[in-house]
Design a protein around this motif. Structure first.
Motif: not given
Ligand code: SF4
Ligand code: SF4
Ligand code: SF4
Length: 207
Positions: A81-82, A84, A95, A100-101, A104-106, A117, A124
């Motif tokens: 979403p960002t 990253a 990443p 990166c926030i 964990g979507y990736c 993570i 990530s």
């Molecule tokens: S955890 Fe993965 S999907 Fe989420 S912001 Fe970081 S790189 Fe992007």
């Protein structure tokens, strides 16, 4: 530009030197790894009768060294979403820690389970193709460490010329059209047996 790995499935002995060399170079703890060696095996054999000993029929075992495939259609970047998780102009997918926030979507999207993570940073983390070494004209550590030269790296167009007969998927990997991985595998005879009969991952706890 694009970046990929080559893996010689017949040559790999499953020693995991690639995996350990990466962990050492990247200072990863026991719970984290950027490259994993999968042990895949299967087949059946005849039960012995009378004085006969067991006769192997189509038993097979092989190893598959797997990191991020710096895919042509990376599922990880699509869901981030960002922004990253991105592909840079060298074709390396990695990443950006600043963006990166840690959602964990990736990690959920990648069918190769490459990103994870980092629990210390809550961000990530994954193989970046040893981009710092590439910038200095050096090979990735895992490629350099392999004692049987089962790994190669570089421009995918050059990899397929250097290694004719390479394919982009063998079991237990997903079909190549999942993400168009820049992973080129020279399959062993055992991989052909697995394609016919199926098999199972023998070291699931380890990877
Ligand atoms: S955890 Fe993965 S999907 Fe989420 S912001 Fe970081 S790189 Fe992007
Ligand atoms: S292997 Fe996974 S993490 Fe690496 S580029 Fe492909 S989808 Fe992304
Ligand atoms: S390219 Fe570098 S970071 Fe990626 S698996 Fe190999 S040693 Fe590890």
């Amino acid at each position: 530009m694009a970046f990929g790995f080559f893996f010689d499935n017949a040559r790999c002995t499953g020693c995991k030197t690639c995996e350990m060399a990466c962990k050492d170079y990247r200072d990863l703890g026991p719970e984290a790894t950027f490259r994993r060696v999968i042990d895949y095996e299967g087949g059946t054999w005849n039960a012995p009768s009378g004085t006969e000993t067991a006769v192997p029929e189509n038993v097979f075992a092989y190893h598959l060294s797997l990191a991020c495939n710096h895919c042509g259609d990376p599922a990880c970047t699509h869901v981030c979403p960002t922004g990253a998780m991105h592909k840079d102009d060298q074709g390396l997918v990695w990443p950006d820690e600043r963006k990166c926030i840690g959602c964990g979507y990736c990690t959920m999207a990648c069918p190769y389970h490459a990103p994870f993570i980092d629990q210390r940073l809550k961000k990530s983390s994954k193989c970046d193709g040893c981009r710092a070494r590439l910038a200095e004209g050096l090979a990735p550590v895992c490629v350099e460490a392999c004692p049987v030269r089962a790994l190669d790296y570089g421009d995918p167009a050059e990899l397929v010329v250097r290694h004719p007969g390479a394919v982009r998927s063998i079991l237990p990997l997903p079909a190549e059209d999942a993400t168009w991985p820049n992973l080129f595998i020279l399959p062993s005879p055992a991989a052909a047996l697995a394609a016919e009969a199926g098999g199972h991952i023998a070291n699931r706890e380890e990877i």
